[in-house]
Scaffold this motif. Structure first.
Motif, PDB file in Angstrom:
ATOM      1  N   PHE A   1      30.194  43.623  67.000  1.00 24.05           N
ATOM      2  CA  PHE A   1      31.119  44.281  66.082  1.00 24.05           C
ATOM      3  C   PHE A   1      31.631  43.226  65.105  1.00 24.05           C
ATOM      4  N   ILE A   2      31.337  43.404  63.826  1.00 21.05           N
ATOM      5  CA  ILE A   2      31.631  42.400  62.804  1.00 21.05           C
ATOM      6  C   ILE A   2      33.076  42.518  62.313  1.00 21.05           C
ATOM      7  N   TYR A   3      33.717  41.364  62.193  1.00 16.66           N
ATOM      8  CA  TYR A   3      35.117  41.292  61.765  1.00 16.66           C
ATOM      9  C   TYR A   3      35.305  41.817  60.346  1.00 16.66           C
ATOM     10  N   LYS A   4      36.306  42.653  60.177  1.00 24.37           N
ATOM     11  CA  LYS A   4      36.724  43.140  58.868  1.00 24.37           C
ATOM     12  C   LYS A   4      38.250  43.008  58.811  1.00 24.37           C
ATOM     13  N   PRO A   5      38.782  42.179  57.928  1.00 24.31           N
ATOM     14  CA  PRO A   5      40.242  42.048  57.866  1.00 24.31           C
ATOM     15  C   PRO A   5      40.889  43.373  57.489  1.00 24.31           C
ATOM     16  N   LYS A   6      42.055  43.609  58.023  1.00 28.37           N
ATOM     17  CA  LYS A   6      42.776  44.839  57.718  1.00 28.37           C
ATOM     18  C   LYS A   6      43.317  44.789  56.294  1.00 28.37           C
TER      19      LYS A   6
ATOM     20  N   TYR B   1      42.462  40.742  36.921  1.00 28.13           N
ATOM     21  CA  TYR B   1      42.928  41.959  36.257  1.00 28.13           C
ATOM     22  C   TYR B   1      42.805  43.147  37.212  1.00 28.13           C
ATOM     23  N   LEU B   2      43.414  44.264  36.791  1.00 30.85           N
ATOM     24  CA  LEU B   2      43.425  45.485  37.596  1.00 30.85           C
ATOM     25  C   LEU B   2      42.530  46.548  37.001  1.00 30.85           C
ATOM     26  N   LYS B   3      41.883  47.310  37.904  1.00 27.08           N
ATOM     27  CA  LYS B   3      41.215  48.561  37.548  1.00 27.08           C
ATOM     28  C   LYS B   3      41.788  49.606  38.488  1.00 27.08           C
ATOM     29  N   GLY B   4      42.688  50.410  37.956  1.00 22.61           N
ATOM     30  CA  GLY B   4      43.415  51.322  38.833  1.00 22.61           C
ATOM     31  C   GLY B   4      44.341  50.526  39.729  1.00 22.61           C
ATOM     32  N   LYS B   5      44.126  50.625  41.056  1.00 23.21           N
ATOM     33  CA  LYS B   5      44.937  49.872  42.016  1.00 23.21           C
ATOM     34  C   LYS B   5      44.129  48.774  42.715  1.00 23.21           C
ATOM     35  N   ILE B   6      42.985  48.398  42.095  1.00 26.60           N
ATOM     36  CA  ILE B   6      42.113  47.387  42.697  1.00 26.60           C
ATOM     37  C   ILE B   6      42.106  46.134  41.838  1.00 26.60           C
ATOM     38  N   LEU B   7      42.258  44.994  42.485  1.00 27.24           N
ATOM     39  CA  LEU B   7      42.280  43.713  41.791  1.00 27.24           C
ATOM     40  C   LEU B   7      40.863  43.156  41.670  1.00 27.24           C
ATOM     41  N   PHE B   8      40.504  42.763  40.439  1.00 26.31           N
ATOM     42  CA  PHE B   8      39.188  42.174  40.170  1.00 26.31           C
ATOM     43  C   PHE B   8      39.364  40.754  39.637  1.00 26.31           C
ATOM     44  N   VAL B   9      38.307  39.948  39.792  1.00 23.69           N
ATOM     45  CA  VAL B   9      38.305  38.603  39.240  1.00 23.69           C
ATOM     46  C   VAL B   9      36.946  38.361  38.584  1.00 23.69           C
TER      47      VAL B   9
ATOM     48  N   PRO C   1      29.033  38.036  37.604  1.00 19.83           N
ATOM     49  CA  PRO C   1      29.544  39.419  37.566  1.00 19.83           C
ATOM     50  C   PRO C   1      30.994  39.462  38.032  1.00 19.83           C
ATOM     51  N   GLU C   2      31.688  40.536  37.709  1.00 16.48           N
ATOM     52  CA  GLU C   2      33.059  40.672  38.195  1.00 16.48           C
ATOM     53  C   GLU C   2      33.041  40.959  39.693  1.00 16.48           C
ATOM     54  N   TYR C   3      34.083  40.527  40.366  1.00 18.40           N
ATOM     55  CA  TYR C   3      34.164  40.677  41.808  1.00 18.40           C
ATOM     56  C   TYR C   3      35.357  41.546  42.197  1.00 18.40           C
ATOM     57  N   GLU C   4      35.076  42.554  43.001  1.00 21.21           N
ATOM     58  CA  GLU C   4      36.152  43.405  43.522  1.00 21.21           C
ATOM     59  C   GLU C   4      36.755  42.731  44.743  1.00 21.21           C
ATOM     60  N   THR C   5      38.075  42.821  44.893  1.00 21.05           N
ATOM     61  CA  THR C   5      38.741  42.176  46.018  1.00 21.05           C
ATOM     62  C   THR C   5      39.497  43.193  46.869  1.00 21.05           C
TER      63      THR C   5
ATOM     64  N   ASN D   1      40.349  39.142  49.844  1.00 19.30           N
ATOM     65  CA  ASN D   1      38.954  38.830  50.156  1.00 19.30           C
ATOM     66  C   ASN D   1      38.031  39.455  49.124  1.00 19.30           C
ATOM     67  N   PHE D   2      36.931  38.767  48.820  1.00 22.10           N
ATOM     68  CA  PHE D   2      35.909  39.363  47.964  1.00 22.10           C
ATOM     69  C   PHE D   2      35.223  40.467  48.772  1.00 22.10           C
ATOM     70  N   LYS D   3      35.132  41.654  48.204  1.00 21.66           N
ATOM     71  CA  LYS D   3      34.623  42.801  48.958  1.00 21.66           C
ATOM     72  C   LYS D   3      33.182  42.607  49.417  1.00 21.66           C
ATOM     73  N   ASN D   4      32.330  42.074  48.563  1.00 22.48           N
ATOM     74  CA  ASN D   4      30.906  41.994  48.878  1.00 22.48           C
ATOM     75  C   ASN D   4      30.388  40.566  49.042  1.00 22.48           C
ATOM     76  N   LEU D   5      31.311  39.628  49.253  1.00 20.56           N
ATOM     77  CA  LEU D   5      30.911  38.234  49.473  1.00 20.56           C
ATOM     78  C   LEU D   5      31.600  37.717  50.724  1.00 20.56           C
ATOM     79  N   LYS D   6      30.830  37.572  51.780  1.00 16.43           N
ATOM     80  CA  LYS D   6      31.393  37.092  53.031  1.00 16.43           C
ATOM     81  C   LYS D   6      31.799  35.626  52.905  1.00 16.43           C
ATOM     82  N   GLY D   7      32.999  35.298  53.362  1.00 10.12           N
ATOM     83  CA  GLY D   7      33.465  33.916  53.367  1.00 10.12           C
ATOM     84  C   GLY D   7      34.144  33.487  52.076  1.00 10.12           C
ATOM     85  N   PHE D   8      34.313  34.406  51.119  1.00 14.37           N
ATOM     86  CA  PHE D   8      34.959  34.088  49.844  1.00 14.37           C
ATOM     87  C   PHE D   8      36.281  34.862  49.740  1.00 14.37           C
TER      88      PHE D   8
END
Length: 603
Positions: free
Chosen positions: A508-513, A538-546, A552-556, A565-572
């Motif tokens: 079972f892989i760790y996912k931070p709350k 910056y924000l898109k709606g209620k989601i913070l991006f960098v 490419p832009e990264y969703e957090t 945490n970066f949504k699609n980059l483990k360890g970032f």
């Protein structure tokens, strides 16, 4: 003269003995069996059970024993409802049989072609596994029962999607392995082909024409019935204890029918009489022959203690064996608080159903064996005595094994992290989500609807204890243990659980709350950071991006304490630094596998 008289007397004795033997054979073979059943009730410590026997077109025996409600002393009757568990499977496969009759599918058609949302672990399985393979448990998949039993849901689409992550333990058709998901899939195929739910099909195709007016497929309808049995188990003290009903409607096609022994005799008549009930065809005779014939070998099935009991094969939702030289077709069922057996002897035109409100009970097998011995005119075996002896011997072996086994626990060790570091979500797509929480200096977890306490065992391994709905902690120690796994950075990244004894642990892989933040909090992070302000937050709606130039832009995802945490980059991840009294973040640190890099706010 004397010798002639002696011969005459011997002849009279022989005739008398023969006449007596004929009277015994033509009399009721079940006469006096109630005494045995009451003894079984007591010796096997069951709350209650019901039994019915069919001979040809006639019900020759139907009776209840014990209580459907122990506390209120409400007796079991032949019309009392019980959960029949996996005895449901013959109904589900029979629906597939009707679909083949109507030309809507072939038993040997590829399963995924009939149910596109069904996907297996690899393309080889997707391209090979047929409907027939699912009907007789030869797909290569082991049970994976904790996936649906612990991580329970009523959403069938959600459950069936877990199959694609289930690693096979054998090639297709190489080994018989029981798997409830394959009967869910059959039910879902019928739903897709008919445009009706599995429940509607069961009622329309079987319950209604078979006059099974007491039967249902809904746990809530079951609970409200005036003659429904309550579920029971044997607790640690060896006494009968009421437990909760368990709703498995999501896995319904594998085991959610509730019925009475009187209703189930109607189902048995169909199988005994070639597919008909009161002159009406319910199932094609061709399907009856195929379903009640060997489709897959379960095991070698060699005779053991009893030389006349052998063969171990599987048909379509039925187990095939030889009972003391007679062809027997049977399927048991077990679900929380209930055990069942439905069986018939095709060549002898005999059917037997035994239902009990006791968890994992031997009573169905003891009762049907005792009945079969009498109806088939076999030498009686003390099945009840055998079961009591086997139970006592098993207990002795268990105690001896506990004494002989070396305690694998390594003393004087401690966790590698503070307990709060184990807090998080842990996900396995073949099972579900485990939520580990740090509260009051202890670790707790939820798995589906199960609440558990984690106790340190050794190193990063924790034993578990159940917590009931009254918040009472189970004192018994479970064999299941949580093995927390750390990554190269030392952080907790998963839990290993040995859920399938025959294969490797499930990870079972760790996912931070995630932490919900209001608009003001999110706006405090927005800005330009680093050299010439090239890093944008910056924000898109209620989601913070960098965004960083050339990437490419990264969703957090917010995980609390100004960390994203970066949504699609483990360890970032991003860690914003703030100063008391200052509205906006002063800087941001990029935390990544190769180091931490700080950038100061530019505007």
């Amino acid at each position: 003269m004397k010798s002639i008289l002696n011969v005459f007397l011997l002849c009279l004795l022989a005739i008398s003995s023969l006449a007596q033997s004929k009277r015994q054979k033509t009399g009721d073979p079940l006469a006096g069996i109630d005494t045995l059943f009451n003894k079984i009730l007591k010796d096997q410590q069951v709350a209650g059970f019901a039994v019915a026997v069919v001979k040809g077109d006639q019900v020759i025996y139907s009776k209840g024993f014990g209580y459907r409600d122990v506390e209120s002393k409400k007796p079991v009757t032949p019309n009392t409802l019980f959960a029949i568990g996996s005895s449901t499977k013959s109904f589900t496969s029979a629906l597939i049989g009707l679909q083949q009759k109507e030309g809507n599918l072939s038993f040997d058609g590829i399963a995924t072609s009939y149910l596109p949302q069904l996907k297996f672990y690899n393309d080889n399985m997707n391209n090979q596994i047929t409907v027939r393979d699912m009907m007789c448990h030869r797909t290569g998949l082991s049970r994976y029962d904790l996936s649906w039993f612990v991580f329970n849901t009523s959403n069938r689409d959600s459950i069936i999607q877990r199959v694609r992550y289930m690693e096979p333990t054998a090639p297709v058709r190489a080994k018989w392995q029981y798997n409830n998901f394959m009967f869910l899939a059959q039910g879902m195929i019928v739903e897709k082909l008919t445009g009706k739910t599995w429940e509607q099909n069961i009622k329309e195709k079987f319950f209604n024409p078979l006059e099974m007016s007491r039967s249902n497929t809904n746990i809530f309808e079951f609970e409200k019935d005036n003659d429904a049995s309550l579920p029971y188990s044997i607790n640690d003290k060896g006494t009968i204890e009421k437990i909760d009903y368990y709703n498995i409607d999501g896995m319904g096609p594998a085991g959610s029918i509730n019925s009475s022994v009187n209703d189930m005799t109607h189902w048995l008549k169909v199988w005994i009489n070639g597919g008909t009930y009161k002159g009406q065809e319910i199932l094609p005779a061709s399907y009856i022959r195929e379903a009640a014939s060997s489709q897959m070998v379960i095991s070698g099935g060699l005779p053991e203690a009893d030389k006349d009991i052998y063969l171990s094969n599987y048909g379509f939702g039925w187990m095939i064996s030889s009972y003391r030289g007679h062809y027997m077709v049977e399927h048991g069922g077990n679900i929380n608080g209930f055990s069942a057996s439905v069986s018939f002897f095709p060549t002898d035109k005999i059917g037997i159903v035994v239902l009990t409100n006791q968890n994992t009970s031997n009573v169905p097998k003891i009762v049907y064996s005792s009945i079969a011995d009498r109806l088939l005119e076999l030498k009686n075996i003390d099945w009840n005595g055998r079961a009591r002896k086997a139970k006592a011997e098993a207990k002795e072996r268990e105690n001896a094994a506990k004494k002989a086994a070396e305690n694998p626990r390594v003393l004087n060790t401690k966790p590698s992290h503070p307990l709060k570091d184990y807090d998080g979500l842990f996900d396995n797509p073949a099972y579900g989500l485990i939520n580990v929480s740090f509260k009051n200096d202890s670790l707790f977890a939820t798995m589906g609807k199960e609440k558990i306490l984690l106790r340190h065992y050794h190193y990063d391994v924790f034993s578990i204890s159940g917590i009931d709905k009254k918040e009472k902690i189970d004192t018994a120690e479970s064999d299941l243990r949580f093995n927390f796994i750390s990554g190269q950075d030392g952080k907790i990244e998963g839990i290993g659980l040995l859920l399938e004894q025959s294969i490797k642990p499930a990870i079972f892989i760790y996912k931070p709350k995630t932490v919900e933040l209001n608009a003001a909090a999110l706006e405090s992070y927005i800005g330009s950071y680093g050299d010439k302000g090239m890093t944008k937050v910056y924000l898109k709606g209620k989601i913070l991006f960098v965004s960083v130039p050339g990437q490419p832009e990264y969703e957090t995802i917010s995980v609390g304490n100004d960390v994203f945490n970066f949504k699609n980059l483990k360890g970032f991840s991003l860690k914003f630094e703030k100063k008391e009294g200052v509205t906006k973040a002063l800087s941001v640190s990029f935390i990544q596998p190769n180091g931490t890099f700080k950038q100061v706010r530019q505007n």
